[in-house]
Each structure stands twice: as C-alpha cells, then as structure tokens.
Design a protein around this motif. Structure first.
Motif, PDB file in Angstrom:
ATOM      1  N   ALA A  98       0.831  -1.195   0.000  1.00  0.00           N
ATOM      2  CA  ALA A  98       0.000   0.000   0.000  1.00  0.00           C
ATOM      3  C   ALA A  98       0.873   1.256   0.000  1.00  0.00           C
ATOM      4  CB  ALA A  98      -0.912  -0.002   1.223  1.00  0.00           C
ATOM      5  N   ARG A  99       0.280   2.383  -0.291  1.00  0.00           N
ATOM      6  CA  ARG A  99       0.987   3.660  -0.264  1.00  0.00           C
ATOM      7  C   ARG A  99       1.588   3.890   1.125  1.00  0.00           C
ATOM      8  NH1 ARG A  99      -2.783   6.534  -2.274  1.00  0.00           N
ATOM      9  NH2 ARG A  99      -1.857   6.567  -4.357  1.00  0.00           N
ATOM     10  N   THR A 100       2.824   4.385   1.164  1.00  0.00           N
ATOM     11  CA  THR A 100       3.487   4.649   2.430  1.00  0.00           C
ATOM     12  C   THR A 100       2.986   5.956   3.043  1.00  0.00           C
ATOM     13  OG1 THR A 100       5.285   5.926   1.457  1.00  0.00           O
ATOM     14  CG2 THR A 100       5.560   3.539   1.517  1.00  0.00           C
ATOM     15  N   ARG A 101       3.348   6.164   4.309  1.00  0.00           N
ATOM     16  CA  ARG A 101       2.984   7.421   4.973  1.00  0.00           C
ATOM     17  C   ARG A 101       3.602   8.606   4.235  1.00  0.00           C
ATOM     18  NH1 ARG A 101       4.044   7.491  11.253  1.00  0.00           N
ATOM     19  NH2 ARG A 101       2.644   5.710  10.999  1.00  0.00           N
ATOM     20  N   LEU A 102       4.873   8.449   3.840  1.00  0.00           N
ATOM     21  CA  LEU A 102       5.518   9.518   3.079  1.00  0.00           C
ATOM     22  C   LEU A 102       4.827   9.717   1.741  1.00  0.00           C
ATOM     23  CD1 LEU A 102       7.741  11.597   2.644  1.00  0.00           C
ATOM     24  CD2 LEU A 102       9.266   9.741   1.908  1.00  0.00           C
ATOM     25  N   SER A 104       1.708   9.388   1.118  1.00  0.00           N
ATOM     26  CA  SER A 104       0.491  10.167   1.364  1.00  0.00           C
ATOM     27  C   SER A 104       0.804  11.643   1.534  1.00  0.00           C
ATOM     28  CB  SER A 104      -0.224   9.644   2.623  1.00  0.00           C
ATOM     29  OG  SER A 104      -0.658   8.310   2.435  1.00  0.00           O
ATOM     30  N   VAL A 105       1.919  11.933   2.213  1.00  0.00           N
ATOM     31  CA  VAL A 105       2.346  13.328   2.369  1.00  0.00           C
ATOM     32  C   VAL A 105       2.695  13.930   1.005  1.00  0.00           C
ATOM     33  CG1 VAL A 105       4.133  14.834   3.327  1.00  0.00           C
ATOM     34  CG2 VAL A 105       3.159  13.003   4.727  1.00  0.00           C
ATOM     35  N   LEU A 106       3.398  13.167   0.194  1.00  0.00           N
ATOM     36  CA  LEU A 106       3.796  13.652  -1.132  1.00  0.00           C
ATOM     37  C   LEU A 106       2.569  13.918  -2.010  1.00  0.00           C
ATOM     38  CD1 LEU A 106       6.765  11.194  -1.760  1.00  0.00           C
ATOM     39  CD2 LEU A 106       6.956  13.663  -1.389  1.00  0.00           C
ATOM     40  N   GLN A 107       1.564  13.083  -1.891  1.00  0.00           N
ATOM     41  CA  GLN A 107       0.356  13.249  -2.697  1.00  0.00           C
ATOM     42  C   GLN A 107      -0.417  14.501  -2.315  1.00  0.00           C
ATOM     43  OE1 GLN A 107      -2.254   9.982  -3.725  1.00  0.00           O
ATOM     44  NE2 GLN A 107      -0.858  10.022  -5.460  1.00  0.00           N
ATOM     45  N   ALA A 108      -0.199  14.992  -1.102  1.00  0.00           N
ATOM     46  CA  ALA A 108      -0.903  16.187  -0.649  1.00  0.00           C
ATOM     47  C   ALA A 108      -0.362  17.467  -1.293  1.00  0.00           C
ATOM     48  CB  ALA A 108      -0.809  16.306   0.872  1.00  0.00           C
ATOM     49  N   VAL A 109       0.849  17.390  -1.882  1.00  0.00           N
ATOM     50  CA  VAL A 109       1.440  18.546  -2.549  1.00  0.00           C
ATOM     51  C   VAL A 109       0.923  18.592  -3.983  1.00  0.00           C
ATOM     52  CG1 VAL A 109       3.586  19.679  -3.248  1.00  0.00           C
ATOM     53  CG2 VAL A 109       3.515  18.324  -1.139  1.00  0.00           C
ATOM     54  N   PRO A 110       0.356  19.705  -4.445  1.00  0.00           N
ATOM     55  CA  PRO A 110      -0.119  19.786  -5.831  1.00  0.00           C
ATOM     56  C   PRO A 110       0.988  19.381  -6.804  1.00  0.00           C
ATOM     57  CG  PRO A 110      -0.804  21.720  -4.600  1.00  0.00           C
ATOM     58  CD  PRO A 110       0.137  20.958  -3.698  1.00  0.00           C
ATOM     59  N   ARG A 111       0.650  18.508  -7.750  1.00  0.00           N
ATOM     60  CA  ARG A 111       1.676  17.936  -8.635  1.00  0.00           C
ATOM     61  C   ARG A 111       2.464  19.014  -9.387  1.00  0.00           C
ATOM     62  NH1 ARG A 111       3.706  13.572 -11.053  1.00  0.00           N
ATOM     63  NH2 ARG A 111       4.196  13.656 -13.261  1.00  0.00           N
ATOM     64  N   ARG A 112       1.777  20.043  -9.842  1.00  0.00           N
ATOM     65  CA  ARG A 112       2.473  21.087 -10.605  1.00  0.00           C
ATOM     66  C   ARG A 112       3.583  21.727  -9.778  1.00  0.00           C
ATOM     67  NH1 ARG A 112      -0.556  25.931 -13.983  1.00  0.00           N
ATOM     68  NH2 ARG A 112       1.317  26.818 -14.927  1.00  0.00           N
ATOM     69  N   LEU A 113       3.342  21.885  -8.479  1.00  0.00           N
ATOM     70  CA  LEU A 113       4.363  22.422  -7.585  1.00  0.00           C
ATOM     71  C   LEU A 113       5.406  21.357  -7.251  1.00  0.00           C
ATOM     72  CD1 LEU A 113       5.461  24.618  -5.638  1.00  0.00           C
ATOM     73  CD2 LEU A 113       3.865  23.733  -3.913  1.00  0.00           C
ATOM     74  N   PRO A 125      17.031  19.950   1.252  1.00  0.00           N
ATOM     75  CA  PRO A 125      17.494  19.563   2.595  1.00  0.00           C
ATOM     76  C   PRO A 125      16.488  18.700   3.358  1.00  0.00           C
ATOM     77  CG  PRO A 125      17.904  21.896   2.183  1.00  0.00           C
ATOM     78  CD  PRO A 125      17.005  21.419   1.089  1.00  0.00           C
ATOM     79  N   LEU A 126      15.197  18.936   3.150  1.00  0.00           N
ATOM     80  CA  LEU A 126      14.169  18.149   3.827  1.00  0.00           C
ATOM     81  C   LEU A 126      14.099  16.728   3.274  1.00  0.00           C
ATOM     82  CD1 LEU A 126      11.293  20.789   4.010  1.00  0.00           C
ATOM     83  CD2 LEU A 126      12.919  20.155   5.806  1.00  0.00           C
ATOM     84  N   ALA A 127      14.360  16.578   1.976  1.00  0.00           N
ATOM     85  CA  ALA A 127      14.321  15.257   1.350  1.00  0.00           C
ATOM     86  C   ALA A 127      15.340  14.323   1.983  1.00  0.00           C
ATOM     87  CB  ALA A 127      14.575  15.382  -0.149  1.00  0.00           C
ATOM     88  N   ALA A 128      16.506  14.868   2.301  1.00  0.00           N
ATOM     89  CA  ALA A 128      17.554  14.055   2.913  1.00  0.00           C
ATOM     90  C   ALA A 128      17.149  13.551   4.289  1.00  0.00           C
ATOM     91  CB  ALA A 128      18.838  14.868   3.021  1.00  0.00           C
ATOM     92  N   LEU A 129      16.307  14.306   4.998  1.00  0.00           N
ATOM     93  CA  LEU A 129      15.831  13.894   6.314  1.00  0.00           C
ATOM     94  C   LEU A 129      14.716  12.854   6.187  1.00  0.00           C
ATOM     95  CD1 LEU A 129      15.680  17.368   8.107  1.00  0.00           C
ATOM     96  CD2 LEU A 129      17.439  15.611   8.365  1.00  0.00           C
ATOM     97  N   ALA A 130      13.841  13.050   5.214  1.00  0.00           N
ATOM     98  CA  ALA A 130      12.695  12.148   5.035  1.00  0.00           C
ATOM     99  C   ALA A 130      13.114  10.781   4.498  1.00  0.00           C
ATOM    100  CB  ALA A 130      11.679  12.788   4.095  1.00  0.00           C
ATOM    101  N   ALA A 131      14.113  10.765   3.614  1.00  0.00           N
ATOM    102  CA  ALA A 131      14.581   9.512   3.008  1.00  0.00           C
ATOM    103  C   ALA A 131      16.098   9.573   2.903  1.00  0.00           C
ATOM    104  CB  ALA A 131      13.954   9.311   1.628  1.00  0.00           C
ATOM    105  N   PRO A 132      16.824   9.092   3.920  1.00  0.00           N
ATOM    106  CA  PRO A 132      18.288   9.184   3.928  1.00  0.00           C
ATOM    107  C   PRO A 132      18.915   8.673   2.632  1.00  0.00           C
ATOM    108  CG  PRO A 132      17.502   8.372   6.026  1.00  0.00           C
ATOM    109  CD  PRO A 132      16.303   8.430   5.118  1.00  0.00           C
ATOM    110  N   GLY A 149      11.252  15.010  -8.849  1.00  0.00           N
ATOM    111  CA  GLY A 149       9.973  15.358  -8.245  1.00  0.00           C
ATOM    112  C   GLY A 149       9.166  14.095  -7.970  1.00  0.00           C
ATOM    113  N   VAL A 150       9.185  13.629  -6.725  1.00  0.00           N
ATOM    114  CA  VAL A 150       8.475  12.400  -6.350  1.00  0.00           C
ATOM    115  C   VAL A 150       7.085  12.761  -5.840  1.00  0.00           C
ATOM    116  CG1 VAL A 150       8.487  10.376  -4.839  1.00  0.00           C
ATOM    117  CG2 VAL A 150      10.642  11.241  -5.791  1.00  0.00           C
ATOM    118  N   THR A 151       6.059  12.101  -6.381  1.00  0.00           N
ATOM    119  CA  THR A 151       4.678  12.422  -6.015  1.00  0.00           C
ATOM    120  C   THR A 151       3.918  11.246  -5.408  1.00  0.00           C
ATOM    121  OG1 THR A 151       3.979  12.005  -8.306  1.00  0.00           O
ATOM    122  CG2 THR A 151       4.506  14.283  -7.709  1.00  0.00           C
ATOM    123  N   ASP A 152       4.541  10.093  -5.300  1.00  0.00           N
ATOM    124  CA  ASP A 152       3.904   8.940  -4.661  1.00  0.00           C
ATOM    125  C   ASP A 152       4.984   7.920  -4.329  1.00  0.00           C
ATOM    126  OD1 ASP A 152       1.949   7.345  -3.597  1.00  0.00           O
ATOM    127  OD2 ASP A 152       0.942   6.882  -5.481  1.00  0.00           O
TER     128      ASP A 152
END
Length: 201
Positions: A98-102, A104-113, A125-132, A149-152
């Motif tokens: 199933a879709r991971t928690r991350l 779900s967070v990624l899907q909440a960001v409008p794809r165009r952005l 910098p945040l990406a490195a914290l979310a996924a080492p 640009g990861v969306t799911d």
C-alpha cells in the motif's frame, strides 16, 4: 539556461542480501519515447547500466557514472502491485504494498508544484531527512543539473531477483547506497512516481 529534458514515470529501488542493488527506471514519457533502463551496482561496487538503445545509453551515461554500459533488451512493467523486469542478465519479479505514509504526504502537494525545479531545489534539505540518501536536486555529469519530483511512494514487499541465472538473494535494504550520481534511492526497497528534469547550463 540551455537544454532541458523531462522524464515522467516510475523509479524502483531493489536491494538483495547478496549485495546486488538495482535502480529501475520505467519512463512512460521522455525525449526518447517510452522506455525502461536499469542501473545495477554489484556487491563489488561495480556500476553497470543496462539500456535499450545506444541513444538512451549515451544520454544516461553522460548524466551518471558507470564502470560499464551494455545495450540490451530492457522490458519493465509495473501493473497494479506487480513489477516485472527483464534486462539482459537481470530478472526481477516484485510485489509492492500500500501507499506509504511519506507517499500520502507527497500526494498532498499539488503535482504542478511538486515537480517544479525551484520547489525541488528549495526542499532538497528536507528530502535528505525524510529519506536518507535521497536528494531532490543536485549536479550531474556533462555540466547538467537534475531535479527529482516524487509524487507517490509504495514499498516493495517481496522480490525474486536473478543475475545471470543465479538467485541474487532475498529482498534487503539498499545498503550501501548506490553511487551512480548525487542521489541514491531510499534505503527501503520502494517504487516512486517521479518526474525527473535534467537541465544543461
């Protein structure tokens, strides 16, 4: 700003207990049409590109770093929760969950952005914290810059991997991180929906 290339599709990262690690690109839309490629790092650290055409191989090899490049038939299919890959010496049969928690967070960001290079440079910098090991922006070969640009995101729950006809071991974290470029895939095997943008200064 010079040339710009956009690749839209999926990236799968697979690790095995033997130490073989594979990064599979399944591109539905790209400057080269629809195609798939595989980057393999063997337990020795040897980095190998498996690409379907000389043109695709040349572009990828100019962007990333490899010790060897092979042009072979590459067939990769992501259908539902199943991933199948046949690429020369490599065969993968994997199942995703199933879709991971991350995810779900990624899907909440409008794809165009979420796929815009400026946004990706800002959140790097945040990406490195979310996924080492993972990065959303960095410099690549041939004077290029690259944006992921990861969306799911879905974890891989099981996989059978063979290399040159031999079992490569059971599914395992992708450690050490792969070293084809500035970014690795997340340590836990997964499949990401992604748009990759490569720009030339």
């Amino acid at each position: 700003m010079g040339s710009r290339w956009t690749f839209d599709g999926h990236i799968a990262g697979i690790g095995t207990t033997s130490g073989l690690r594979a990064v599979v690109g399944i591109w539905q839309d790209s400057p080269f049409g629809s195609f798939s490629d595989v980057m393999v790092q063997q337990p020795s650290g040897h980095r190998l590109l498996l690409a379907p055409t000389p043109e695709v191989a040349g572009f990828i090899a100019a962007t990333y770093s490899f010790d060897e490049v092979r042009v072979v038939d590459v067939a990769a299919l992501l259908a539902g929760h199943r991933l199948t890959v046949d690429a020369g010496p490599l065969e993968i049969r994997a199942v995703t969950g199933a879709r991971t928690r991350l995810g779900s967070v990624l899907q909440a960001v409008p794809r165009r952005l979420a796929v815009h290079p400026r946004w990706l440079a800002a959140v790097n910098p945040l990406a490195a914290l979310a996924a080492p090991g993972a990065r959303t922006y960095g410099t690549a070969g041939s004077g290029r810059a690259e944006f992921y640009g990861v969306t799911d995101l879905h974890h891989v729950t099981s996989a059978v991997v063979t290399w040159e006809g031999a079992n490569a071991g059971t599914l395992s974290p992708i450690r050490p991180a792969v070293t084809f470029g500035f970014s690795s895939v997340p340590p836990r095997p997964s499949v990401a929906r992604v748009r990759t943008t490569v720009v030339e200064a």
